[in-house]
Design an enzyme around this catalytic site. Structure first.
Site, PDB file in Angstrom:
ATOM      1  N   MET D   1      25.526  15.412  59.674  1.00  0.00           N
ATOM      2  CA  MET D   1      26.058  16.671  59.170  1.00  0.00           C
ATOM      3  C   MET D   1      27.293  17.062  59.990  1.00  0.00           C
ATOM      4  O   MET D   1      27.137  17.191  61.183  1.00  0.00           O
ATOM      5  CB  MET D   1      24.986  17.737  59.336  1.00  0.00           C
ATOM      6  CG  MET D   1      25.188  19.095  58.660  1.00  0.00           C
ATOM      7  SD  MET D   1      26.654  20.057  59.024  1.00  0.00           S
ATOM      8  CE  MET D   1      26.354  20.588  60.700  1.00  0.00           C
ATOM      9  N   PRO D   2      28.420  17.253  59.464  1.00  0.00           N
ATOM     10  CA  PRO D   2      28.776  17.031  58.064  1.00  0.00           C
ATOM     11  C   PRO D   2      29.190  15.586  57.780  1.00  0.00           C
ATOM     12  O   PRO D   2      29.429  14.810  58.701  1.00  0.00           O
ATOM     13  CB  PRO D   2      29.981  17.954  57.904  1.00  0.00           C
ATOM     14  CG  PRO D   2      30.633  17.906  59.240  1.00  0.00           C
ATOM     15  CD  PRO D   2      29.524  17.784  60.247  1.00  0.00           C
ATOM     16  N   ILE D   3      29.256  15.270  56.482  1.00  0.00           N
ATOM     17  CA  ILE D   3      29.844  14.015  56.029  1.00  0.00           C
ATOM     18  C   ILE D   3      31.162  14.347  55.345  1.00  0.00           C
ATOM     19  O   ILE D   3      31.209  15.192  54.451  1.00  0.00           O
ATOM     20  CB  ILE D   3      28.917  13.277  55.039  1.00  0.00           C
ATOM     21  CG1 ILE D   3      27.593  12.922  55.718  1.00  0.00           C
ATOM     22  CG2 ILE D   3      29.596  12.008  54.503  1.00  0.00           C
ATOM     23  CD1 ILE D   3      26.537  12.356  54.769  1.00  0.00           C
TER      24      ILE D   3
END
Lengths: 64, 64, 64, 64, 64, 64
Positions: D1-3
């Site tokens: 997280m995040p991608i």
């Protein structure tokens, strides 16, 4: 060009996304040498009950 | 690595997603020979009024 | 329904993808109670020079 | 997280992607207050003959 | 706005994509009442050995 | 085959999506010479506060 898609846990404020979009765009302009107008950023909120790592939903993980 | 994204009709329960994430992760570990910790699963609910097959929204299709 | 998209490092053989697609589909059928024919799996190979974690391309990481 | 997923025209060098991944990750850490290790960046090269704006493939557009 | 992403089997010619991008853009303009300049279309070729339906790779399916 | 994914600003009605899905599918059938039944269209609504161009969220842009 480019299109930047960001999947992140829901809960971030619009203020954070505003700053984040600006920062990602500035990084793109600086590294790629393009106009800011060429950069799209799209945020996609993901619920913790919709994201699993190691087979376990983040909504099920004990808080650190 | 890998990231598994699943688009499915909305309406599945968290219990089903919990079991589904586990099953997809186990399949990944077994076939690829990787650690479970390397597997991300992200579910994306799609409304039947946002998905069309053969040009017809699923919300418009007669029930089978 | 559902559509399963898998991003993974390039290098897996067709034999592995064949087995992996079968395993992901079987998991979907078992957990969601749907027909196998409703399941699409799409693999997307990613080069190690196109994937970064912690800001470092995997092609630049020292081998474990 | 995040991608973070970036679709960009093919032709960027690994050196540019290396710097770009680093910059996007640093922006994420700074704005979201997360660890760099939580950030994945995936680049996806798109051919100009696979991207159209205003209905015209970029490979067909006259050079500026 | 909008961004249209099309995953299709590899093998389509640039001439077909040219016509397809034009047709998708015209449909968008007509239905949404927007300028063509607001429409991006991105094609993503998928190998038959990377797409499975019903758990079987399309490269393994007998020809119709 | 193909799968068409459309990211658009939220606010479009189901009636518009119904017509749009039909138009995108017809364009696919006409250009690719395939059966309508082979075409999936998935709409993904994006909030204006989740989409930035040139580093500015659309929810922050002055109305034209």
């Amino acid at each position: 060009m480019p299109i930047i898609r960001v999947e992140l846990f829901e809960g971030r404020t619009t203020e954070q996304k505003r700053e984040y979009a600006k920062a990602l765009t500035e990084a793109s302009v600086r590294v790629l040498g393009i106009d800011a107008g060429a950069v799209d950023v799209i945020f996609s909120d993901v619920r913790k009950s919709d994201w699993a790592t190691a087979g376990v939903l983040w909504s099920d993980k004990p808080k650190a």
